[in-house]
Structures are given as C-alpha cells and as structure tokens.
Design a protein around this motif. Structure first.
Motif, PDB file in Angstrom:
ATOM      1  N   GLY A  42       3.150  23.527  -9.284  1.00  0.00           N
ATOM      2  CA  GLY A  42       2.495  23.019  -9.957  1.00  0.00           C
ATOM      3  C   GLY A  42       2.596  22.863 -11.918  1.00  0.00           C
ATOM      4  N   ALA A  43       4.406  22.773 -11.588  1.00  0.00           N
ATOM      5  CA  ALA A  43       4.108  21.918 -13.414  1.00  0.00           C
ATOM      6  C   ALA A  43       4.217  20.678 -13.257  1.00  0.00           C
ATOM      7  N   LEU A  44       3.797  20.463 -14.808  1.00  0.00           N
ATOM      8  CA  LEU A  44       3.353  19.061 -15.163  1.00  0.00           C
ATOM      9  C   LEU A  44       4.592  18.788 -15.755  1.00  0.00           C
ATOM     10  N   ILE A  45       4.954  17.163 -14.825  1.00  0.00           N
ATOM     11  CA  ILE A  45       5.897  16.290 -15.524  1.00  0.00           C
ATOM     12  C   ILE A  45       5.449  15.273 -16.149  1.00  0.00           C
ATOM     13  N   LEU A  46       5.225  14.542 -17.387  1.00  0.00           N
ATOM     14  CA  LEU A  46       4.890  14.055 -17.861  1.00  0.00           C
ATOM     15  C   LEU A  46       5.755  12.078 -18.524  1.00  0.00           C
ATOM     16  N   GLY A  47       5.304  11.236 -18.405  1.00  0.00           N
ATOM     17  CA  GLY A  47       6.419  10.179 -17.797  1.00  0.00           C
ATOM     18  C   GLY A  47       7.172   9.496 -17.538  1.00  0.00           C
ATOM     19  N   ALA A  48       7.772   8.397 -17.470  1.00  0.00           N
ATOM     20  CA  ALA A  48       8.533   8.169 -16.319  1.00  0.00           C
ATOM     21  C   ALA A  48      10.072   8.784 -16.757  1.00  0.00           C
ATOM     22  N   ASP A  49      10.329   8.664 -17.539  1.00  0.00           N
ATOM     23  CA  ASP A  49      11.985   8.844 -18.423  1.00  0.00           C
ATOM     24  C   ASP A  49      11.826  10.377 -17.403  1.00  0.00           C
ATOM     25  N   ALA A  50      11.118  10.962 -18.258  1.00  0.00           N
ATOM     26  CA  ALA A  50      11.044  13.428 -17.831  1.00  0.00           C
ATOM     27  C   ALA A  50      11.413  13.015 -16.186  1.00  0.00           C
ATOM     28  N   ILE A  51      10.114  11.798 -15.296  1.00  0.00           N
ATOM     29  CA  ILE A  51      10.745  12.476 -14.135  1.00  0.00           C
ATOM     30  C   ILE A  51      11.576  11.763 -13.073  1.00  0.00           C
ATOM     31  N   VAL A  52      12.069  10.969 -13.737  1.00  0.00           N
ATOM     32  CA  VAL A  52      13.689  10.413 -13.420  1.00  0.00           C
ATOM     33  C   VAL A  52      14.695  11.162 -14.204  1.00  0.00           C
ATOM     34  N   ASP A  53      14.424  12.270 -14.741  1.00  0.00           N
ATOM     35  CA  ASP A  53      15.662  12.999 -15.341  1.00  0.00           C
ATOM     36  C   ASP A  53      15.387  14.415 -14.201  1.00  0.00           C
ATOM     37  N   ALA A  54      13.869  14.444 -14.013  1.00  0.00           N
ATOM     38  CA  ALA A  54      13.952  15.819 -12.852  1.00  0.00           C
ATOM     39  C   ALA A  54      14.883  15.761 -12.164  1.00  0.00           C
ATOM     40  N   PHE A  55      14.587  14.189 -11.394  1.00  0.00           N
ATOM     41  CA  PHE A  55      15.429  14.248 -10.528  1.00  0.00           C
ATOM     42  C   PHE A  55      16.590  14.306 -10.595  1.00  0.00           C
ATOM     43  N   ALA A  56      17.339  13.288 -11.873  1.00  0.00           N
ATOM     44  CA  ALA A  56      18.614  13.777 -11.871  1.00  0.00           C
ATOM     45  C   ALA A  56      19.104  15.243 -11.694  1.00  0.00           C
ATOM     46  N   GLY A  57      18.206  16.420 -12.119  1.00  0.00           N
ATOM     47  CA  GLY A  57      18.519  17.344 -12.247  1.00  0.00           C
ATOM     48  C   GLY A  57      19.006  18.419 -10.538  1.00  0.00           C
ATOM     49  N   GLN A  58      17.720  17.608  -9.774  1.00  0.00           N
ATOM     50  CA  GLN A  58      17.860  18.184  -8.428  1.00  0.00           C
ATOM     51  C   GLN A  58      19.169  17.493  -7.860  1.00  0.00           C
ATOM     52  N   PHE A  59      19.242  16.772  -8.235  1.00  0.00           N
ATOM     53  CA  PHE A  59      20.508  15.717  -7.502  1.00  0.00           C
ATOM     54  C   PHE A  59      22.216  16.078  -7.745  1.00  0.00           C
ATOM     55  N   ARG A  60      22.028  16.355  -9.383  1.00  0.00           N
ATOM     56  CA  ARG A  60      22.674  17.604  -9.463  1.00  0.00           C
ATOM     57  C   ARG A  60      23.472  19.399  -8.313  1.00  0.00           C
ATOM     58  N   ASP A  61      22.259  19.287  -7.580  1.00  0.00           N
ATOM     59  CA  ASP A  61      22.064  21.058  -7.090  1.00  0.00           C
ATOM     60  C   ASP A  61      22.997  20.384  -6.195  1.00  0.00           C
ATOM     61  N   PRO A  62      24.254  20.745  -5.848  1.00  0.00           N
ATOM     62  CA  PRO A  62      24.429  20.614  -4.284  1.00  0.00           C
ATOM     63  C   PRO A  62      24.122  21.653  -3.690  1.00  0.00           C
ATOM     64  N   ASP A  63      23.092  21.860  -3.094  1.00  0.00           N
ATOM     65  CA  ASP A  63      22.134  22.120  -2.261  1.00  0.00           C
ATOM     66  C   ASP A  63      21.492  21.696  -2.012  1.00  0.00           C
ATOM     67  N   PHE A  64      20.646  20.330  -2.621  1.00  0.00           N
ATOM     68  CA  PHE A  64      19.600  19.490  -2.375  1.00  0.00           C
ATOM     69  C   PHE A  64      19.617  18.746  -1.429  1.00  0.00           C
ATOM     70  N   GLY A  65      19.574  18.283  -0.738  1.00  0.00           N
ATOM     71  CA  GLY A  65      19.262  17.356   0.263  1.00  0.00           C
ATOM     72  C   GLY A  65      18.000  15.740  -0.042  1.00  0.00           C
ATOM     73  N   THR A  66      17.116  16.394  -0.277  1.00  0.00           N
ATOM     74  CA  THR A  66      16.421  14.863  -0.367  1.00  0.00           C
ATOM     75  C   THR A  66      14.818  15.324  -0.186  1.00  0.00           C
ATOM     76  N   TYR A  67      14.051  14.522  -0.814  1.00  0.00           N
ATOM     77  CA  TYR A  67      11.920  14.183  -0.560  1.00  0.00           C
ATOM     78  C   TYR A  67      11.826  13.429   0.418  1.00  0.00           C
ATOM     79  N   VAL A  68      11.029  13.672   1.486  1.00  0.00           N
ATOM     80  CA  VAL A  68      10.424  12.109   2.609  1.00  0.00           C
ATOM     81  C   VAL A  68       9.266  12.639   2.173  1.00  0.00           C
ATOM     82  N   ARG A  69       8.585  11.517   1.861  1.00  0.00           N
ATOM     83  CA  ARG A  69       7.040  11.446   1.512  1.00  0.00           C
ATOM     84  C   ARG A  69       6.116  10.389   2.754  1.00  0.00           C
ATOM     85  N   THR A  70       5.606  11.109   3.776  1.00  0.00           N
ATOM     86  CA  THR A  70       5.485   9.767   4.317  1.00  0.00           C
ATOM     87  C   THR A  70       3.969  10.106   4.236  1.00  0.00           C
TER      88      THR A  70
END
Length: 125
Positions: A42-70
């Motif tokens: 339910g978290a709201l992320i506004l703007g391309a920069d913030a969305i990319v930053d959110a992805f980068a934060g998740q990618f730094r998590d050593p437990d994170f694998g991937t998201y797949v959208r089909t």
C-alpha cells in the motif's frame, strides 16, 4: 511496425530482466518522470527517481532475488496513446515469495511506451 500490445509486452520483459540483474538505474527510462507506484503493502512512491531509488534499495538487500510481472491483458485506448496492462506478479527472496495481481497504465511519450502508474496488490506470502 510493432503492434502497441507487443511493444508493451516486450518492454515488460525488459524490465523483468533488469530487475533480475539488479540494474536499478537502467529502469528509469521505462517510467514517466511523474510516474506513481502503489506497492503491494500500500505504500505510495511518487516519481521515476523515487521508484528507481526504491528498486536500488531492494537490490542492496542480500536476501532479495527478483520481481517478475507476467502480463495477462494489454488494452489500448481508441487513440493508441494509452494502455492498461493487467497481470500477475511474484517477488522472490531467499527466505520466500510473495505474489499477487497488478495493473499498469502506460502512455506513449516521444514515440516510446512508458509506465505512468502501477498498482500491486499482495495476495499471497
């Protein structure tokens, strides 16, 4: 000429590959500058920069694998300038998975399809 539905599906495949490779910065061209994303919690992320930053934060998590959208459907408006994509998503971590449904709104901007908004609903995990 590539049909709009095929172009959107191809861009979705590319975003899946970039997420799997943990390449956050390369995701930016896929989002409109004013894009909005509602995450599965339910978290709201506004703007391309913030969305990319959110992805980068998740990618730094050593437990994170991937998201797949089909994608399941891609529907265009009459003018061929906006589209609605619906489908299923799954997120993978070393410790488990989450999954659900999503909807993405795309718009044609300077000849390229970009995401203007996405809504993810967590239904499992």
């Amino acid at each position: 000429m590539t049909a709009p539905e095929d172009a959107i599906r191809a861009r979705r495949r590319l975003t899946n590959k970039l997420i799997a490779a943990h390449e956050a910065a390369r995701l930016k061209p896929f989002f409109a500058p004013d894009a909005r994303l509602i995450a599965g919690d339910g978290a709201l992320i506004l703007g391309a920069d913030a969305i990319v930053d959110a992805f980068a934060g998740q990618f730094r998590d050593p437990d994170f694998g991937t998201y797949v959208r089909t994608p399941e459907t891609v529907e265009l408006d009459a003018a061929g300038e906006r589209a609605a994509e619906t489908g299923r998503w799954v997120a993978r971590w070393k410790s488990g998975e989450m999954a659900g449904a999503y909807m993405a709104a795309w718009r044609k901007q300077t000849g390229q399809w970009v995401i203007e908004s996405e809504l993810f609903v967590t239904l499992a995990g």
